[in-house]
Design a protein around this motif. Structure first.
Motif, PDB file in Angstrom:
ATOM      1  N   GLY A  13      -5.041   4.668   4.295  1.00 15.50           N
ATOM      2  CA  GLY A  13      -5.330   4.538   2.867  1.00 15.50           C
ATOM      3  C   GLY A  13      -6.478   5.416   2.418  1.00 15.50           C
ATOM      4  N   ILE A  14      -7.533   5.486   3.217  1.00 14.06           N
ATOM      5  CA  ILE A  14      -8.680   6.321   2.867  1.00 14.06           C
ATOM      6  C   ILE A  14      -8.302   7.794   2.887  1.00 14.06           C
ATOM      7  N   ILE A  15      -7.567   8.215   3.905  1.00 15.14           N
ATOM      8  CA  ILE A  15      -7.152   9.617   3.994  1.00 15.14           C
ATOM      9  C   ILE A  15      -6.261   9.989   2.818  1.00 15.14           C
ATOM     10  N   VAL A  16      -5.325   9.116   2.482  1.00 18.48           N
ATOM     11  CA  VAL A  16      -4.429   9.393   1.362  1.00 18.48           C
ATOM     12  C   VAL A  16      -5.206   9.428   0.051  1.00 18.48           C
ATOM     13  N   ALA A  17      -6.170   8.540  -0.118  1.00 14.85           N
ATOM     14  CA  ALA A  17      -6.968   8.525  -1.347  1.00 14.85           C
ATOM     15  C   ALA A  17      -7.789   9.802  -1.499  1.00 14.85           C
ATOM     16  N   VAL A  18      -8.380  10.271  -0.412  1.00 12.34           N
ATOM     17  CA  VAL A  18      -9.169  11.503  -0.464  1.00 12.34           C
ATOM     18  C   VAL A  18      -8.273  12.692  -0.771  1.00 12.34           C
ATOM     19  N   LEU A  19      -7.153  12.780  -0.078  1.00 13.04           N
ATOM     20  CA  LEU A  19      -6.221  13.881  -0.348  1.00 13.04           C
ATOM     21  C   LEU A  19      -5.699  13.835  -1.773  1.00 13.04           C
ATOM     22  N   ASN A  20      -5.435  12.643  -2.262  1.00 13.85           N
ATOM     23  CA  ASN A  20      -4.939  12.490  -3.625  1.00 13.85           C
ATOM     24  C   ASN A  20      -5.974  12.988  -4.632  1.00 13.85           C
ATOM     25  N   GLN A  21      -7.224  12.636  -4.434  1.00 15.33           N
ATOM     26  CA  GLN A  21      -8.287  13.073  -5.346  1.00 15.33           C
ATOM     27  C   GLN A  21      -8.470  14.590  -5.295  1.00 15.33           C
ATOM     28  N   ILE A  22      -8.453  15.147  -4.096  1.00 12.06           N
ATOM     29  CA  ILE A  22      -8.618  16.598  -3.960  1.00 12.06           C
ATOM     30  C   ILE A  22      -7.474  17.336  -4.644  1.00 12.06           C
ATOM     31  N   LEU A  23      -6.260  16.870  -4.419  1.00 15.53           N
ATOM     32  CA  LEU A  23      -5.109  17.544  -5.019  1.00 15.53           C
ATOM     33  C   LEU A  23      -5.073  17.351  -6.530  1.00 15.53           C
ATOM     34  N   SER A  24      -5.478  16.188  -7.003  1.00 15.57           N
ATOM     35  CA  SER A  24      -5.496  15.959  -8.449  1.00 15.57           C
ATOM     36  C   SER A  24      -6.526  16.838  -9.147  1.00 15.57           C
ATOM     37  N   LYS A  25      -7.694  16.975  -8.544  1.00 16.09           N
ATOM     38  CA  LYS A  25      -8.755  17.787  -9.151  1.00 16.09           C
ATOM     39  C   LYS A  25      -8.406  19.272  -9.154  1.00 16.09           C
ATOM     40  N   SER A  26      -7.573  19.692  -8.193  1.00 16.80           N
ATOM     41  CA  SER A  26      -7.199  21.106  -8.135  1.00 16.80           C
ATOM     42  C   SER A  26      -5.961  21.406  -8.976  1.00 16.80           C
ATOM     43  N   GLY A  27      -5.450  20.394  -9.671  1.00 19.09           N
ATOM     44  CA  GLY A  27      -4.329  20.607 -10.574  1.00 19.09           C
ATOM     45  C   GLY A  27      -2.968  20.525  -9.927  1.00 19.09           C
ATOM     46  N   ASP A  30       1.720  17.109  -8.551  1.00 15.44           N
ATOM     47  CA  ASP A  30       2.985  16.828  -7.876  1.00 15.44           C
ATOM     48  C   ASP A  30       2.776  16.632  -6.374  1.00 15.44           C
ATOM     49  N   TYR A  31       1.913  17.443  -5.781  1.00 16.69           N
ATOM     50  CA  TYR A  31       1.605  17.263  -4.364  1.00 16.69           C
ATOM     51  C   TYR A  31       0.799  15.987  -4.127  1.00 16.69           C
ATOM     52  N   ALA A  32      -0.033  15.629  -5.088  1.00 13.48           N
ATOM     53  CA  ALA A  32      -0.801  14.395  -4.967  1.00 13.48           C
ATOM     54  C   ALA A  32       0.130  13.186  -4.937  1.00 13.48           C
ATOM     55  N   MET A  33       1.150  13.202  -5.786  1.00 16.22           N
ATOM     56  CA  MET A  33       2.103  12.097  -5.792  1.00 16.22           C
ATOM     57  C   MET A  33       2.905  12.062  -4.492  1.00 16.22           C
ATOM     58  N   LEU A  34       3.294  13.221  -3.996  1.00 15.81           N
ATOM     59  CA  LEU A  34       4.020  13.263  -2.724  1.00 15.81           C
ATOM     60  C   LEU A  34       3.156  12.757  -1.571  1.00 15.81           C
ATOM     61  N   THR A  35       1.870  13.058  -1.619  1.00 19.74           N
ATOM     62  CA  THR A  35       0.957  12.561  -0.590  1.00 19.74           C
ATOM     63  C   THR A  35       0.858  11.039  -0.647  1.00 19.74           C
ATOM     64  N   ALA A  36       0.787  10.486  -1.841  1.00 19.12           N
ATOM     65  CA  ALA A  36       0.713   9.028  -1.979  1.00 19.12           C
ATOM     66  C   ALA A  36       1.994   8.367  -1.474  1.00 19.12           C
ATOM     67  N   ILE A  37       3.135   8.950  -1.796  1.00 18.55           N
ATOM     68  CA  ILE A  37       4.410   8.397  -1.325  1.00 18.55           C
ATOM     69  C   ILE A  37       4.499   8.487   0.192  1.00 18.55           C
TER      70      ILE A  37
END
Length: 64
Positions: A13-27, A30-37
């Motif tokens: 959960g922590i790894i996915v949350a960090v990756l999600n934030q990084i991908l969201s901030k970089s615009g 779509d990759y952020a959503m795929l990472t969460a899934i």
């Protein structure tokens, strides 16, 4: 269920949350959503053997 298993789920959960934030901030939303899934699927695959064990235990307790 032991505490190490809970920590593994929390780590995913922590790894996915960090990756999600990084991908969201970089615009790259779509990759952020795929990472969460993907994180959800990983946790479900980790839980599947535990759920099968629970199902077998319930069947044996109630003699189904």
């Amino acid at each position: 269920m032991d505490i190490a298993f809970v920590f593994k789920i929390a780590a995913v959960g922590i790894i996915v949350a960090v990756l999600n934030q990084i991908l969201s901030k970089s615009g790259r939303d779509d990759y952020a959503m795929l990472t969460a899934i993907a994180g959800i699927l990983v946790v479900l695959m980790m839980l599947l053997p535990k759920l099968q064990n629970l199902y077998r235990t319930v069947r044996s307790v109630f003699d189904l």
